[in-house]
Design an enzyme around this catalytic site. Structure first.
Site, PDB file in Angstrom:
ATOM      1  N   HIS A  28       0.833  -1.208   0.000  1.00  7.95           N
ATOM      2  CA  HIS A  28       0.000   0.000   0.000  1.00  7.95           C
ATOM      3  C   HIS A  28       0.867   1.259   0.000  1.00  7.95           C
ATOM      4  CE1 HIS A  28      -2.344  -3.300   1.664  1.00  7.95           C
ATOM      5  NE2 HIS A  28      -3.445  -2.662   1.295  1.00  7.95           N
ATOM      6  N   ASP A 157      -8.639   7.638   7.144  1.00  2.00           N
ATOM      7  CA  ASP A 157     -10.101   7.707   7.084  1.00  2.00           C
ATOM      8  C   ASP A 157     -10.736   6.424   7.615  1.00  2.00           C
ATOM      9  OD1 ASP A 157     -10.140  10.267   5.604  1.00  2.00           O
ATOM     10  OD2 ASP A 157      -9.188   9.067   4.037  1.00  2.00           O
ATOM     11  N   ASN A 187      -7.096  12.228   3.887  1.00  2.00           N
ATOM     12  CA  ASN A 187      -6.910  12.372   2.435  1.00  2.00           C
ATOM     13  C   ASN A 187      -8.192  12.126   1.651  1.00  2.00           C
ATOM     14  OD1 ASN A 187      -7.189   9.549   2.374  1.00  2.00           O
ATOM     15  ND2 ASN A 187      -4.977   9.241   2.523  1.00  2.00           N
ATOM     16  N   HIS A 263      -3.938   3.595  -3.268  1.00  2.00           N
ATOM     17  CA  HIS A 263      -4.095   3.002  -1.938  1.00  2.00           C
ATOM     18  C   HIS A 263      -3.372   1.668  -1.779  1.00  2.00           C
ATOM     19  CE1 HIS A 263      -6.012   1.293   1.641  1.00  2.00           C
ATOM     20  NE2 HIS A 263      -6.150   0.209   0.917  1.00  2.00           N
ATOM     21  N   ARG A 358     -18.193 -16.827  39.358  1.00  2.00           N
ATOM     22  CA  ARG A 358     -17.930 -15.382  39.229  1.00  2.00           C
ATOM     23  C   ARG A 358     -17.630 -14.777  40.604  1.00  2.00           C
ATOM     24  NH1 ARG A 358     -23.597 -12.025  39.091  1.00  2.00           N
ATOM     25  NH2 ARG A 358     -24.816 -13.572  40.172  1.00  2.00           N
ATOM     26  N   SER A 385     -21.980  -7.258  38.343  1.00  2.00           N
ATOM     27  CA  SER A 385     -22.374  -8.600  37.909  1.00  2.00           C
ATOM     28  C   SER A 385     -21.175  -9.504  37.652  1.00  2.00           C
ATOM     29  CB  SER A 385     -23.190  -8.519  36.615  1.00  2.00           C
ATOM     30  OG  SER A 385     -24.382  -7.807  36.829  1.00  2.00           O
ATOM     31  N   GLU A 412     -17.432  -2.641  24.697  1.00  2.00           N
ATOM     32  CA  GLU A 412     -16.654  -3.888  24.849  1.00  2.00           C
ATOM     33  C   GLU A 412     -15.473  -3.968  23.884  1.00  2.00           C
ATOM     34  OE1 GLU A 412     -19.944  -3.744  24.443  1.00  2.00           O
ATOM     35  OE2 GLU A 412     -20.763  -4.400  26.367  1.00  2.00           O
ATOM     36  N   PHE A 438     -21.282 -11.451  25.353  1.00  2.00           N
ATOM     37  CA  PHE A 438     -20.789 -10.264  24.650  1.00  2.00           C
ATOM     38  C   PHE A 438     -19.296 -10.366  24.327  1.00  2.00           C
ATOM     39  CE2 PHE A 438     -24.462  -8.423  27.179  1.00  2.00           C
ATOM     40  CZ  PHE A 438     -25.366  -8.675  26.156  1.00  2.00           C
ATOM     41  N   HIS A 462     -21.491 -15.235  33.406  1.00  3.50           N
ATOM     42  CA  HIS A 462     -22.823 -15.595  32.893  1.00  3.50           C
ATOM     43  C   HIS A 462     -22.634 -16.497  31.678  1.00  3.50           C
ATOM     44  CE1 HIS A 462     -23.410 -12.250  35.545  1.00  3.50           C
ATOM     45  NE2 HIS A 462     -24.721 -12.351  35.486  1.00  3.50           N
ATOM     46  N   HIS A 474     -28.838 -13.499  25.971  1.00  4.73           N
ATOM     47  CA  HIS A 474     -27.818 -13.438  27.016  1.00  4.73           C
ATOM     48  C   HIS A 474     -27.201 -14.804  27.338  1.00  4.73           C
ATOM     49  CE1 HIS A 474     -29.166  -9.389  27.347  1.00  4.73           C
ATOM     50  NE2 HIS A 474     -28.474  -9.134  28.449  1.00  4.73           N
ATOM     51  N   ARG A 521     -22.894 -17.707  36.606  1.00  2.90           N
ATOM     52  CA  ARG A 521     -23.713 -16.804  37.397  1.00  2.90           C
ATOM     53  C   ARG A 521     -24.272 -17.554  38.608  1.00  2.90           C
ATOM     54  NH1 ARG A 521     -29.279 -16.176  37.584  1.00  2.90           N
ATOM     55  NH2 ARG A 521     -29.984 -14.148  38.342  1.00  2.90           N
TER      56      ARG A 521
END
Ligand SMILES: Cc1ncc(C[n+]2csc(CCOP(=O)(O)OP(=O)(O)O)c2C)c(N)n1
Ligand SMILES: [Mg+2]
Length: 656
Positions: A28, A157, A187, A263, A358, A385, A412, A438, A462, A474, A521
């Site tokens: 590049h 960018d 640019n 590029h 936990r 939690s 996250e 997550f 969890h 979840h 949990r």
């Protein structure tokens, strides 16, 4: 040649980059050509480094967030005396070279972070700047600025479009990371053409809204203006700074300048010839650099060498005046500091009741924080939690940078990148935390932890349908398989307190790989005989009395308890099985073949795996697999285990 050496040195970066990309026939060129003046000005006249000691703790950090422009960084490392030879530059993108396609941490001296996934460098830079601010608050004394350096990140960018930069820079503004300086290679071009097809906001205004000082350099060729902006950025001691530098992609190459084709493809021989002519470059031969270029860079490097010497004498005086701080400094920089954990009585104190892993982890972390002063991290707005709060250690904030608890906000992806930046900076033992489901938002940066080989710790709670009423959004299903598929990444799903302690021991003693702790949990009973065996990944938790067991149950986490119940029932029915607890499949795989066979003897084929997650991957160890093959549901957890058939009875039925 009477040209000003700065200009010649800028053009040397351009020529070297163009030649290397041409020779590789891949790469590049646009970014190195366009951003050469900004990068040169920063490195030549601002960056505090010592190429002879690339890991000097108080060096400024520079991250090329647009990793596709790797030849810019390699040219800088070559000219600034990092030992990256012209032969390595000639071998750009070739097998075993020190110049891979994108910059790789630990592969090439002077590369502070692996970049390539756009925006990741933005997050890691924020992590480095947080580390600097925190360590400065811990160590600096009046007249002794032991920790006092800037973090510079250069992105284009693409980095500004990626959501991670919004997340990370919003936090940077909130935290007033005044030593963070973002250079925007503006640019207006990315791969598909002009950025206005997809990106029209005023980026500078956005950064202003985050709480940054914003500066504009209208002509990216004007190194004086760039230098002035950097000086202004450094002078702001309240806010981080954002410098938009208007550049032309592929600057200097007449047919390519300002076009998307600059590029990501080599310029072509003819265009490189035109580039040489246009720049007034004195030498025709590829990779040939005039002596005065090297001479000028050598001068610049020589000027830089004094900084570390001065720091060393300051540090010596500091150590004499504050011996207790010197001791603390050594502790912060001791990779082996966590070896002592099992020597601490409390660390081995097993609860006498069922406790969620936990919560076990939360207790363990609060033992660790008293032993490891540089334990630092936090959660993406879930610490009540995920149980990751370090009591009495204070909160890291603009006003209280000495605090050890990070509040990442609901971010996250940036959290994980920042976690990596904190580790890359050095001096801290770092954890980040969210719900396991997550981890999908975390994964791209967890991948970078693994690729870079750095010990960021992920506390992911969890862990299964055991979440219950929150329902399938979840309830993790495929996440364990996904993270186990990630090379150089260790996923622990402990069954009780002792295995959780082992998982933390592993995480904090790891020097070259990240660890995830996947935690329940719901309450889980303590198992007899559990614990350090987990440091082998999988181990015999409860054996058959027979020399050759009638069967083997392989279980992880919350399912170890039902495996033990099933074993007892099977025994009554005359089937005498072994229970193997396998909290970390990745680590089990690292063990010797002999060990693995001793735990899972080939002749015992009557095996079942049980894990409240996707069964993907378990057929390697057992012909029968109890687990999830669909999403979960919203209901009390106990009912869900019944509904999805993850029960003692199912195990008993599978083995008898
Ligand atoms: C997360 C991510 N998505 C996509 C890409 C592929 N990619 C590499 S460079 C690029 C365009 C970047 O544009 P810009 O930052 O403006 O770089 P410039 O063309 O100005 O050098 C894309 C889409 C990537 N490297 N990372
Ligand atoms: Mg661009």
């Amino acid at each position: 040649m009477n040209e000003h050496p700065d200009k010649l040195c800028v053009n040397a970066i351009r020529i070297l980059s163009a030649d290397a990309i041409q020779k590789a026939n891949s790469g590049h060129p646009g970014l190195p050509l366009g951003a050469a003046p900004a990068a040169y000005e920063l490195w030549a006249h601002h960056l505090k480094i010592n190429p002879a000691d690339p890991n000097w703790a108080d060096r400024d950090r520079f991250i090329l967030s647009g990793g596709h422009g790797s030849m810019l960084l390699y040219s800088l490392l070559h000219f600034f005396g990092y030992g990256l030879t012209i032969d390595e530059i000639r071998n750009f993108r070739q097998l075993n070279s020190l110049t891979p396609g994108h910059p790789e941490y630990r592969h090439t001296v002077g590369v502070e972070a692996t970049t390539g996934p756009l925006g990741a460098g933005m997050g890691m830079a924020v992590g480095m700047a947080i580390a600097e601010k925190h360590l400065a608050a811990i160590f600096n004394k009046e007249d002794y600025p032991i920790v006092d350096h800037y973090t510079y990140v250069l992105g284009g960018d693409g980095c500004m479009m990626e959501g991670i930069s919004y997340e990370a820079m919003s936090l940077a503004g909130t935290l007033g990371l005044s030593k963070l300086i973002v250079l925007y290679d503006s640019n207006n071009i990315s791969i598909e053409g002009n950025t206005n097809i997809a990106f029209r906001e005023n980026v500078s205004d956005r950064f202003k809204a985050f709480g940054f000082q914003t500066l504009l350099v209208e002509d990216g060729e004007d190194i004086e203006a760039i230098g002035k902006a950097i000086a202004e950025a450094k002078a702001d001691t309240e806010r981080p700074s954002f410098i938009e530098i208007k550049t032309k992609l592929g600057a200097g190459c007449p047919a390519k300048e300002g076009t998307a084709s600059a590029h990501g493809e080599p310029l072509g021989e003819d265009n490189i010839k035109a580039l040489r002519e246009n720049l007034g470059w004195p030498l025709e031969e590829s990779f040939a650099i005039p002596d005065e270029v090297y001479a000028h860079y050598d001068e610049l490097v020589n000027e830089k060498l004094t900084a570390e010497k001065e720091w060393e004498s300051l540090f010596e005086k500091y150590s004499n005046e504050f011996p207790e701080m010197k001791k603390l400094w050594d502790e912060y920089h001791d990779e082996d500091i966590a070896e002592k954990l099992y020597d601490i009585d409390e660390y081995n104190r097993i609860p006498d009741k069922a406790v969620a892993t936990r919560s076990c982890s939360g207790e363990i972390m609060n033992i660790i924080k008293d032993q490891i002063p540089n334990f630092f991290g936090g959660s993406a707005d879930l610490s009540p939690s995920t149980k990751t709060y370090l009591n009495d250690m204070g909160d890291f904030s603009k006003e209280t940078p000495e605090g050890s608890n990070m509040h990442f906000g609901v971010r996250e992806l940036a959290m994980a990148a920042i976690g990596n930046g904190l580790v890359l900076h050095g001096g801290l033992k770092v954890f980040v935390s969210t719900f396991f489901v997550f981890s999908d938002y975390v994964k791209p940066m967890a991948r970078l932890s693994a690729l870079m080989g750095i010990p960021t710790t992920y506390v992911l709670t969890h862990d299964s349908i055991g979440v219950g009423e929150d329902g399938p959004t979840h309830q993790p299903i495929e996440q364990l398989a996904q993270l186990r598929a990630l090379p150089n990444f260790y996923v622990f799903r402990p069954c009780d307190y002792a295995e959780t302690a082992a998982a933390w021991y592993h995480a904090l003693n790891s020097v070259s790989a990240p660890t995830a702790l996947v935690l329940s949990r719901q309450n889980l009973p303590q198992q007899e005989g559990s614990g350090k065996g987990a440091l082998k990944g999988g181990y015999i938790l409860s054996d058959s009395e027979k020399e050759v067991p009638d069967g083997i149950i392989i279980a992880t986490g919350s399912e170890v308890a039902i495996a033990m119940e099933a074993k007892a029932e099977l025994k009554e029915n005359g089937t005498d099985v072994r229970v193997v607890s396998m909290p970390c499949v990745d680590l089990f795989e690292d063990q010797s073949e002999d060990y693995k066979r001793s735990v899972l003897p080939e002749e015992v084929t009557n095996r079942v795996s049980v894990e409240a997650a996707s069964t993907f991957g378990w057929s390697k160890y057992a012909s029968k697999n109890i687990g999830m093959t669909s999403f979960g549901a919203s209901a009390p957890a106990g009912l869900l285990f019944e509904k999805f058939g993850i029960t003692k009875d199912a195990i008993v039925e599978a083995l008898q």
